[in-house]
Design a protein around this motif. Structure first.
Motif, PDB file in Angstrom:
ATOM      1  N   GLN A  10       0.748  -1.150   0.039  1.00  0.00           N
ATOM      2  CA  GLN A  10       0.006  -0.150   0.005  1.00  0.00           C
ATOM      3  C   GLN A  10       0.887   1.379  -0.044  1.00  0.00           C
ATOM      4  OE1 GLN A  10      -2.256   1.468   3.389  1.00  0.00           O
ATOM      5  NE2 GLN A  10      -1.699  -0.364   4.503  1.00  0.00           N
ATOM      6  N   ASN A  11       2.032   1.192   0.584  1.00  0.00           N
ATOM      7  CA  ASN A  11       2.952   2.214   0.405  1.00  0.00           C
ATOM      8  C   ASN A  11       3.707   2.564  -0.832  1.00  0.00           C
ATOM      9  OD1 ASN A  11       3.038   3.952   3.016  1.00  0.00           O
ATOM     10  ND2 ASN A  11       3.139   1.768   3.793  1.00  0.00           N
ATOM     11  N   LYS A  12       3.732   1.482  -1.726  1.00  0.00           N
ATOM     12  CA  LYS A  12       3.964   1.550  -3.000  1.00  0.00           C
ATOM     13  C   LYS A  12       2.971   2.520  -3.865  1.00  0.00           C
ATOM     14  CE  LYS A  12       5.972  -2.894  -4.454  1.00  0.00           C
ATOM     15  NZ  LYS A  12       5.536  -4.052  -5.205  1.00  0.00           N
ATOM     16  N   THR A  13       1.718   1.972  -3.503  1.00  0.00           N
ATOM     17  CA  THR A  13       0.697   3.074  -4.062  1.00  0.00           C
ATOM     18  C   THR A  13       0.776   4.382  -3.648  1.00  0.00           C
ATOM     19  OG1 THR A  13      -0.494   1.101  -3.776  1.00  0.00           O
ATOM     20  CG2 THR A  13      -1.725   3.198  -4.496  1.00  0.00           C
ATOM     21  N   ASN A  14       0.928   4.445  -2.250  1.00  0.00           N
ATOM     22  CA  ASN A  14       1.277   5.890  -1.716  1.00  0.00           C
ATOM     23  C   ASN A  14       2.466   6.695  -2.388  1.00  0.00           C
ATOM     24  OD1 ASN A  14      -0.712   5.371  -0.116  1.00  0.00           O
ATOM     25  ND2 ASN A  14       0.522   4.729   1.522  1.00  0.00           N
TER      26      ASN A  14
END
Lengths: 125, 132, 246
Positions: free
Chosen positions: C229-233
């Protein structure tokens, strides 16, 4: 700029990752249907008439602005999706120097994207 | 006597071929099928731009047993891609909180896979309907 | 003829300065109904070979000290019972992907540095005085990060991560779970600082979503979710930084 920003340069991976993600999502939502239609139903004439694959019909689709967008989105994004996955897998396999692998994957996707834009313009409106 | 002399064990070069990583490698390669299908469409666009005779050759290829077999394989690989894509989806999202509780990943995967089945089915039905 | 009351353990041994490379040593322990791998190691150390080195503390899967490879998979030795393992010899090795200090003890310095690098504390939006009372949080706000706060720093996820195996500088699943524990906290305002810390190749972008880190986690922390989800962020931050007002 303070120290950390210099020691920790920003990766450009987000560009490839978002293209990969877009291609993954489009292919997840419509991929099976597209393969079924253009690869199996239309060529065998199952539920779809012969005229679907006629030159005039295909040309009309490729000349329609919306048809052009669909073709560009599907072809380019599918290539970027495969490129990301193939690059990472070949990297996992240590199949070659990173630059060679990048040219063979992202490079091909970029070339096909440009060629698709060129062909869609050449086909005319 | 107190100095640290750590020993580094390298990771085996074929880790990607061994369980539990084998499924991950298969998942990644199923995504390559997506690009191969993109290549089939790209070849069609090239034939289309070259004129009617070239296009007829392309349609001839699509009707050949080789192409039909290829598309059956591509369909199987892309269906695997669809299933694994939505298994990974909850990992890339923030936690979904409904009524103060996190929605389980399995539920998100299930709903998204159903949605993907519906969009693909809808596209097939629309094309079948329009071309009748 | 093997004694059915005994169990064979094959343990990877390494003594720095003496051994050129690690090698397996074989030990037979008295089996018991509820014997854990940790207890088997303790009995070896007590009765067979006092030089055997391994880390442990709580014996109840909360301290995160006794992570090791058991039959090739990263597990906590204290919560792995011999009776649950397939019959035959049990292989015990130090955690994969980490430098071996001695026997089953690995170097943790790199992991500690990574934890330090992601600001592992709440950076308050506005500091409050004691008179102003505590920072309040709803159950839904707690649920948004609570599972990530369950991490016990056992490093099993690092031993399961092939990308960490390839690149020891990769921030890795455990530190990312801790990052998300703070970034997901409604009381915290350090999100941008932490995203800046992980936007490089050695940050979140070394992850290829293999996902085994979450499968081996003994606390169901789901570090793969924290990383991805922090790749997305981080991807949105890549483009939206141009719109951001500093």
């Amino acid at each position: 700029m303070s120290g950390p920003a210099r020691d920790n340069p920003r990766s450009i991976s987000p560009i490839f990752w978002l293209l990969f993600g877009a291609g993954g999502m489009v292919s997840a939502l419509f991929g099976p249907a597209l393969i079924l239609i253009t690869g199996l139903l239309a060529p065998t004439g199952t539920g779809i008439p012969e005229s679907f694959l006629s030159y005039d019909h295909a040309l009309a689709f490729a000349r329609n602005p919306i048809g052009k967008l669909v073709l560009l989105a599907v072809i380019a994004l599918f290539f970027w999706h495969g490129a990301e996955r193939l690059f990472l897998t070949l990297k996992d396999m240590k199949a070659g120097p990173s630059l060679v692998l990048k040219l063979g994957t992202y490079g091909v996707a970029a070339a096909v994207t440009l060629a698709t834009i060129g062909l869609l313009l050449a086909i005319g409106f | 006597m107190n100095e640290s002399r750590p020993y580094r064990r390298p990771q085996p070069g074929n880790w990607w071929a061994k369980p539990p990583y084998r499924a991950y490698t298969a998942r990644e390669l199923s995504g390559v099928a997506v690009a191969i299908y993109g290549g089939v469409l790209f070849a069609g666009l090239v034939s289309l731009a070259r004129g009617p005779e070239n296009w007829a050759g392309y349609v001839g290829f699509l009707k050949s047993p080789t192409s039909l077999a290829l598309h059956v394989l591509l369909l199987a690989a892309v269906v695997y891609h669809v299933i694994t894509w939505f298994q990974t989806l909850p990992k890339t999202m923030p936690k979904l909180i409904v009524n103060g509780e996190a929605v389980p990943a399995k539920k998100i995967t299930g709903l998204a896979t159903l949605l993907a089945g519906a969009t693909s089915l809808a596209l097939v039905l629309v094309v079948l309907g329009v071309t009748r | 003829m093997p004694d059915p009351a005994k169990r064979e353990l094959r343990i990877l041994r390494y003594q720095p300065g003496v051994d050129a490379a690690p090698a397996f040593g074989t030990f037979w322990v008295e089996n018991a109904e509820n014997l854990s791998v940790l207890e088997a190691l303790q009995s070896i150390k007590d009765t067979l070979d006092g030089s055997l080195a391994f880390r442990w503390s709580c014996r109840m899967a909360v301290c995160g000290s006794c992570g090791m490879m058991i039959n090739g998979a990263p597990k906590l030795a204290c919560s792995t019972l011999l009776r649950d393992l397939p019959p035959g010899p049990v292989t015990v090795e130090p955690l994969n992907n980490f430098p071996i200090e001695r026997d089953l003890v690995i170097s943790v310095g790199g992991f500690v540095k990574k934890i330090e690098s992601i600001y592992p504390y709440i950076i308050p939006k506005e500091p409050r005085t004691i008179a102003q009372g505590p920072y309040l949080q709803t159950p839904a706000q707690l649920a948004a990060y609570e599972s990530f706060s369950d991490c016990i720093n056992c490093m099993l996820c690092y031993a399961a991560c092939p990308q960490f195996g390839e690149n020891p500088d990769f921030i890795g699943p455990g530190a990312m779970a801790l990052l998300q524990r703070y970034n997901g906290d409604s009381r915290d305002a350090g999100r941008q600082k932490r995203l800046d810390a992980i936007h490089g190749e050695d940050g979140v972008w070394s992850c290829t979503a293999v996902g085994i880190c979450s499968e081996v986690c003994p606390k169901s922390v789901d570090p793969a979710n924290a990383v991805n989800q922090n790749k997305t962020n981080s991807a949105f931050d890549f483009f939206l930084r141009f719109l951001r007002k500093e």
